[in-house]
Design an enzyme around this catalytic site. Structure first.
Site, PDB file in Angstrom:
ATOM      1  N   GLY A  60       6.760 -62.376   8.375  1.00 13.64           N
ATOM      2  CA  GLY A  60       8.100 -62.874   8.099  1.00 13.64           C
ATOM      3  C   GLY A  60       8.039 -64.156   7.296  1.00 13.64           C
ATOM      4  O   GLY A  60       7.051 -64.441   6.619  1.00 13.64           O
ATOM      5  N   CYS A  61       9.084 -64.942   7.380  1.00 16.38           N
ATOM      6  CA  CYS A  61       9.138 -66.217   6.662  1.00 16.38           C
ATOM      7  C   CYS A  61       7.942 -67.073   7.034  1.00 16.38           C
ATOM      8  O   CYS A  61       7.690 -67.327   8.213  1.00 16.38           O
ATOM      9  CB  CYS A  61      10.438 -66.946   6.987  1.00 16.38           C
ATOM     10  SG  CYS A  61      10.539 -68.583   6.221  1.00 16.38           S
ATOM     11  N   PHE A  62       7.211 -67.543   6.051  1.00 12.30           N
ATOM     12  CA  PHE A  62       5.956 -68.245   6.342  1.00 12.30           C
ATOM     13  C   PHE A  62       6.122 -69.612   6.981  1.00 12.30           C
ATOM     14  O   PHE A  62       5.181 -70.150   7.551  1.00 12.30           O
ATOM     15  CB  PHE A  62       5.035 -68.319   5.136  1.00 12.30           C
ATOM     16  CG  PHE A  62       5.605 -68.784   3.813  1.00 12.30           C
ATOM     17  CD1 PHE A  62       6.671 -69.663   3.712  1.00 12.30           C
ATOM     18  CD2 PHE A  62       5.039 -68.331   2.634  1.00 12.30           C
ATOM     19  CE1 PHE A  62       7.161 -70.085   2.494  1.00 12.30           C
ATOM     20  CE2 PHE A  62       5.506 -68.747   1.394  1.00 12.30           C
ATOM     21  CZ  PHE A  62       6.577 -69.619   1.334  1.00 12.30           C
TER      22      PHE A  62
END
Length: 159
Positions: free
Chosen positions: A12-14
């Site tokens: 997902g979003c890092f």
């Protein structure tokens, strides 16, 4: 610290993924970037178009005498949903896919074993969609993405 290794995960979003791993004992450094795409250069704006093939990833440099790759895999699987294809929460697109990027056969085998064990455990009612891919075309993300949550004072956030 002679025996340093690297693991690369997309979950997902890092920003949140990086923050989860950054705080672990045995982790020497974390860096966010893009991996698995069609070229060895890209930008955040290009990755957001969902056309480059890159995933948002965290690159974890760690000391395996303190934390094992298998422990990192456990944390990876326990901090995102490995059953949602190309999405995590509200973030949608292949850049948010669940993926283990391996750089050697030991990591490949450990990743395959972890996926198989998770599938057989019955912990999830839906199938595991985590990909296991050879690490290629890794690009460090722009500086403003590095340690983003820490810079914003949001270090207590979880995935």
């Amino acid at each position: 610290m002679n025996n340093i290794e690297v693991a690369v995960f997309g979950a997902g979003c890092f920003w949140g993924v990086e923050e989860t791993f950054r705080k672990l004992a045995g982790v020497v450094e974390t860096e966010v970037g893009y991996a698995g795409g069609n070229s060895d250069h890209t930008t955040y704006e290009e990755v957001c178009t969902d056309t480059t093939g890159h995933a948002e990833v965290v690159k974890i440099t760690y000391d395996p005498s303190i934390i094992k790759f298998e422990n990192l895999l456990d944390i990876f699987f326990n901090n995102h949903n490995p059953t949602t294809l190309d999405r995590q929460g509200v973030d949608v697109g292949s850049q948010y896919r669940s993926v283990i990027f391996y750089s050697n056969e030991v990591q490949k085998e450990a990743g395959a074993k972890a996926i198989k064990e998770l599938e057989e455990s019955g912990c999830f009612k839906n199938p595991i969609v985590t990909k296991l891919e050879l690490l290629n075309n890794y690009i460090k993300a722009e500086e403003y993405h590095q340690k983003y949550l820490k810079k914003k004072g949001l270090t207590s956030c979880s995935l």
